[in-house]
Design a protein around this motif. Sequence first.
Motif, PDB file in Angstrom:
ATOM      1  N   ALA A 124      -0.440  -2.979  -1.655  1.00 17.08           N
ATOM      2  CA  ALA A 124       0.700  -2.558  -2.472  1.00 17.08           C
ATOM      3  C   ALA A 124       1.799  -3.607  -2.365  1.00 17.08           C
ATOM      4  O   ALA A 124       1.984  -4.225  -1.316  1.00 17.08           O
ATOM      5  CB  ALA A 124       1.223  -1.195  -2.034  1.00 17.08           C
ATOM      6  N   ILE A 125       2.521  -3.804  -3.476  1.00 17.86           N
ATOM      7  CA  ILE A 125       3.634  -4.744  -3.544  1.00 17.86           C
ATOM      8  C   ILE A 125       4.874  -3.967  -3.973  1.00 17.86           C
ATOM      9  O   ILE A 125       4.859  -3.277  -4.998  1.00 17.86           O
ATOM     10  CB  ILE A 125       3.337  -5.885  -4.536  1.00 17.86           C
ATOM     11  CG1 ILE A 125       2.144  -6.726  -4.047  1.00 17.86           C
ATOM     12  CG2 ILE A 125       4.563  -6.768  -4.756  1.00 17.86           C
ATOM     13  CD1 ILE A 125       1.655  -7.737  -5.065  1.00 17.86           C
ATOM     14  N   ASP A 126       5.922  -4.073  -3.188  1.00 17.35           N
ATOM     15  CA  ASP A 126       7.170  -3.353  -3.483  1.00 17.35           C
ATOM     16  C   ASP A 126       6.928  -1.867  -3.739  1.00 17.35           C
ATOM     17  O   ASP A 126       7.487  -1.278  -4.670  1.00 17.35           O
ATOM     18  CB  ASP A 126       7.878  -3.981  -4.689  1.00 17.35           C
ATOM     19  CG  ASP A 126       8.658  -5.226  -4.305  1.00 17.35           C
ATOM     20  OD1 ASP A 126       8.648  -5.585  -3.122  1.00 17.35           O
ATOM     21  OD2 ASP A 126       9.270  -5.841  -5.192  1.00 17.35           O
ATOM     22  N   GLY A 127       6.102  -1.272  -2.901  1.00 20.44           N
ATOM     23  CA  GLY A 127       5.857   0.159  -3.008  1.00 20.44           C
ATOM     24  C   GLY A 127       4.843   0.550  -4.049  1.00 20.44           C
ATOM     25  O   GLY A 127       4.474   1.722  -4.138  1.00 20.44           O
ATOM     26  N   ASN A 128       4.364  -0.402  -4.839  1.00 23.97           N
ATOM     27  CA  ASN A 128       3.442  -0.085  -5.926  1.00 23.97           C
ATOM     28  C   ASN A 128       2.038  -0.577  -5.604  1.00 23.97           C
ATOM     29  O   ASN A 128       1.816  -1.787  -5.458  1.00 23.97           O
ATOM     30  CB  ASN A 128       3.926  -0.729  -7.222  1.00 23.97           C
ATOM     31  CG  ASN A 128       5.160  -0.053  -7.766  1.00 23.97           C
ATOM     32  OD1 ASN A 128       5.087   0.993  -8.391  1.00 23.97           O
ATOM     33  ND2 ASN A 128       6.320  -0.648  -7.500  1.00 23.97           N
ATOM     34  N   PRO A 129       1.065   0.343  -5.481  1.00 23.84           N
ATOM     35  CA  PRO A 129      -0.312  -0.073  -5.229  1.00 23.84           C
ATOM     36  C   PRO A 129      -0.815  -1.013  -6.319  1.00 23.84           C
ATOM     37  O   PRO A 129      -0.390  -0.924  -7.479  1.00 23.84           O
ATOM     38  CB  PRO A 129      -1.094   1.244  -5.251  1.00 23.84           C
ATOM     39  CG  PRO A 129      -0.084   2.289  -4.904  1.00 23.84           C
ATOM     40  CD  PRO A 129       1.200   1.811  -5.528  1.00 23.84           C
ATOM     41  N   ILE A 130      -1.687  -1.929  -5.938  1.00 25.39           N
ATOM     42  CA  ILE A 130      -2.319  -2.802  -6.924  1.00 25.39           C
ATOM     43  C   ILE A 130      -3.729  -2.290  -7.189  1.00 25.39           C
ATOM     44  O   ILE A 130      -4.361  -1.693  -6.317  1.00 25.39           O
ATOM     45  CB  ILE A 130      -2.327  -4.276  -6.474  1.00 25.39           C
ATOM     46  CG1 ILE A 130      -3.041  -4.454  -5.136  1.00 25.39           C
ATOM     47  CG2 ILE A 130      -0.900  -4.798  -6.367  1.00 25.39           C
ATOM     48  CD1 ILE A 130      -3.147  -5.915  -4.704  1.00 25.39           C
ATOM     49  N   ALA A 131      -4.192  -2.489  -8.405  1.00 25.15           N
ATOM     50  CA  ALA A 131      -5.457  -1.886  -8.834  1.00 25.15           C
ATOM     51  C   ALA A 131      -6.629  -2.354  -7.973  1.00 25.15           C
ATOM     52  O   ALA A 131      -7.490  -1.549  -7.601  1.00 25.15           O
ATOM     53  CB  ALA A 131      -5.709  -2.210 -10.309  1.00 25.15           C
ATOM     54  N   THR A 132      -6.667  -3.645  -7.663  1.00 23.18           N
ATOM     55  CA  THR A 132      -7.732  -4.198  -6.838  1.00 23.18           C
ATOM     56  C   THR A 132      -7.105  -4.914  -5.653  1.00 23.18           C
ATOM     57  O   THR A 132      -6.399  -5.910  -5.845  1.00 23.18           O
ATOM     58  CB  THR A 132      -8.590  -5.197  -7.633  1.00 23.18           C
ATOM     59  OG1 THR A 132      -9.120  -4.535  -8.794  1.00 23.18           O
ATOM     60  CG2 THR A 132      -9.729  -5.735  -6.788  1.00 23.18           C
ATOM     61  N   PRO A 133      -7.303  -4.419  -4.422  1.00 26.34           N
ATOM     62  CA  PRO A 133      -6.721  -5.101  -3.263  1.00 26.34           C
ATOM     63  C   PRO A 133      -7.096  -6.576  -3.229  1.00 26.34           C
ATOM     64  O   PRO A 133      -8.206  -6.963  -3.605  1.00 26.34           O
ATOM     65  CB  PRO A 133      -7.314  -4.343  -2.075  1.00 26.34           C
ATOM     66  CG  PRO A 133      -7.577  -2.965  -2.621  1.00 26.34           C
ATOM     67  CD  PRO A 133      -8.024  -3.195  -4.035  1.00 26.34           C
ATOM     68  N   GLN A 134      -6.149  -7.393  -2.764  1.00 27.09           N
ATOM     69  CA  GLN A 134      -6.352  -8.837  -2.692  1.00 27.09           C
ATOM     70  C   GLN A 134      -6.348  -9.292  -1.240  1.00 27.09           C
ATOM     71  O   GLN A 134      -5.539  -8.828  -0.440  1.00 27.09           O
ATOM     72  CB  GLN A 134      -5.245  -9.576  -3.448  1.00 27.09           C
ATOM     73  CG  GLN A 134      -5.151  -9.226  -4.920  1.00 27.09           C
ATOM     74  CD  GLN A 134      -3.935  -9.857  -5.589  1.00 27.09           C
ATOM     75  OE1 GLN A 134      -3.181 -10.590  -4.963  1.00 27.09           O
ATOM     76  NE2 GLN A 134      -3.734  -9.550  -6.860  1.00 27.09           N
ATOM     77  N   ARG A 135      -7.254 -10.203  -0.920  1.00 21.70           N
ATOM     78  CA  ARG A 135      -7.297 -10.747   0.432  1.00 21.70           C
ATOM     79  C   ARG A 135      -5.964 -11.447   0.730  1.00 21.70           C
ATOM     80  O   ARG A 135      -5.481 -12.254  -0.075  1.00 21.70           O
ATOM     81  CB  ARG A 135      -8.461 -11.724   0.561  1.00 21.70           C
ATOM     82  CG  ARG A 135      -8.550 -12.416   1.921  1.00 21.70           C
ATOM     83  CD  ARG A 135      -8.980 -11.462   3.014  1.00 21.70           C
ATOM     84  NE  ARG A 135      -8.901 -12.110   4.325  1.00 21.70           N
ATOM     85  CZ  ARG A 135      -9.871 -12.856   4.857  1.00 21.70           C
ATOM     86  NH1 ARG A 135     -10.995 -13.035   4.175  1.00 21.70           N
ATOM     87  NH2 ARG A 135      -9.727 -13.382   6.054  1.00 21.70           N
ATOM     88  N   LEU A 136      -5.370 -11.122   1.864  1.00 24.73           N
ATOM     89  CA  LEU A 136      -4.098 -11.729   2.236  1.00 24.73           C
ATOM     90  C   LEU A 136      -4.352 -13.089   2.887  1.00 24.73           C
ATOM     91  O   LEU A 136      -4.937 -13.173   3.961  1.00 24.73           O
ATOM     92  CB  LEU A 136      -3.338 -10.825   3.213  1.00 24.73           C
ATOM     93  CG  LEU A 136      -2.064 -11.414   3.826  1.00 24.73           C
ATOM     94  CD1 LEU A 136      -1.029 -11.718   2.742  1.00 24.73           C
ATOM     95  CD2 LEU A 136      -1.485 -10.489   4.881  1.00 24.73           C
TER      96      LEU A 136
END
Length: 460
Positions: A245-257
């Motif tokens: 999640a970015i700024d409290g908003n989940p992203i549709a497909t998690p991304q490798r950090l």
Amino acid sequence: MTQGWSRRRFLQSTVAMAAISTLPACSLRSASRQTGQWEYHLSAEPGLASLVPGHQTDVLAFNGKIPAPTIRCRQGEPVTIHFTNHLHEPTTIHWHGLRIPIEMDGVPFLSQAPIQPGETFTYRFTPPDAGTFWYHPHMNSVVQLGKGLVGAIVVEEATPVVFDEEHTLTLKHWHLDRQGNWKDLAIPRYSARMGTPGEWGTVNGVHHPEYTLQENATTRLRLANVDNTLTYPIQVRGAEAWIIAIDGNPIATPQRLEEHKIAPGMRLDIGLIAPKAGRKIEVMYMKGRFPFLLTSFTTTPSTLTDKPLPALPLNPVAKPDLVNAETRHFVFEWAGAITPADKQGKGNHDFWLMNKRAWEGMSKGNIPEPIAKLERGKTYIFDLKNVTQYHHPIHLHGHTFTVLEIDGKPVTPFHTDTVLLGKNGHAKAAFVADNPGRWMYHCHVIEHMKTGLMGFVDVV
């Protein structure tokens, strides 16, 4: 237990309150859960904190504590926060990132009267989005935020998403020397550049805190940058980590950090599976190629079995109508080297401009013109251009951007309330102006905001 609660609701409440009790050094004066409503009592007051071990520092603190209590509530359920001002000056609370009614947004004069010393104001709202958010004053911001009035607010998903472990981590560098004495919170020559950086780094008010994680635990780390100035490029070492999640908003497909920048005001949710017992996981702050430790976790034995990370549902953000969208252009730039002075010879530091305009400030009965007037329900694309060599995290109250482009390149759209513009950076972000009111719109480097880089948009 209140009559009419289902067993499921009771269990959800019990889990939530247990989560509060496990948070490090978080002390709420009172918290109750009645008929689906979360209720808290919160205050701002002077206090003492041992930020530098062995030394006491005068601070400003929520409920007198550093770190501030982490407030938890649930998506779609009412929350009531009775806030009392025990400071020696007026203040307010802004609920950063929450799409709530303008009357609850906490901007003095624009959305509410300043809360005077000794007064209590009750904030009531129902958060439509789940995620990691934070709260802070919007008055005398350099001092009130700089000296400690910052805290996290966690909005749980309407249908609970359960991780084995969850840790909320607030990142802040304090303007302190090694004896815990205050240094300058703002130095004009730095305000005209990157902002004045603090020197004593903490996570949850502690320098290099160490925590534990159960082996095999599905883990959610909620990082919030509550700093006045610094951008943290984040890495995680010792485990495979994912941006969820970015700024409290989940992203549709998690991304490798690999590495991700969180500027002042921004948040990042990281998911990982804790490795076998005896391993160490480190959250790092990258300065160029050089890593600096923020916090670490040591894994401990457990009976947990290996399983995938839970999926986060997307927030109900309105889909922009890009075909019929209207584009508005905003240029963020430096005002130049000339500092105007008043009749007493005191410098008036307006270093930054938005569309060739420095924020004039406001008071009761004296509200400047908005930087933009927007039609309610219409889609807008904000074309954001930074023509300086310093970064600017641009934050819009009351709405959520859908980022479309960064530095001229299309990106997989994602939701955020703060768009980070790097050196000579350019971004395009769309949103539906569906929340009526006068909404602040500013850089979240606090010194930039206080020296010109602020305005508001009027949604009517």
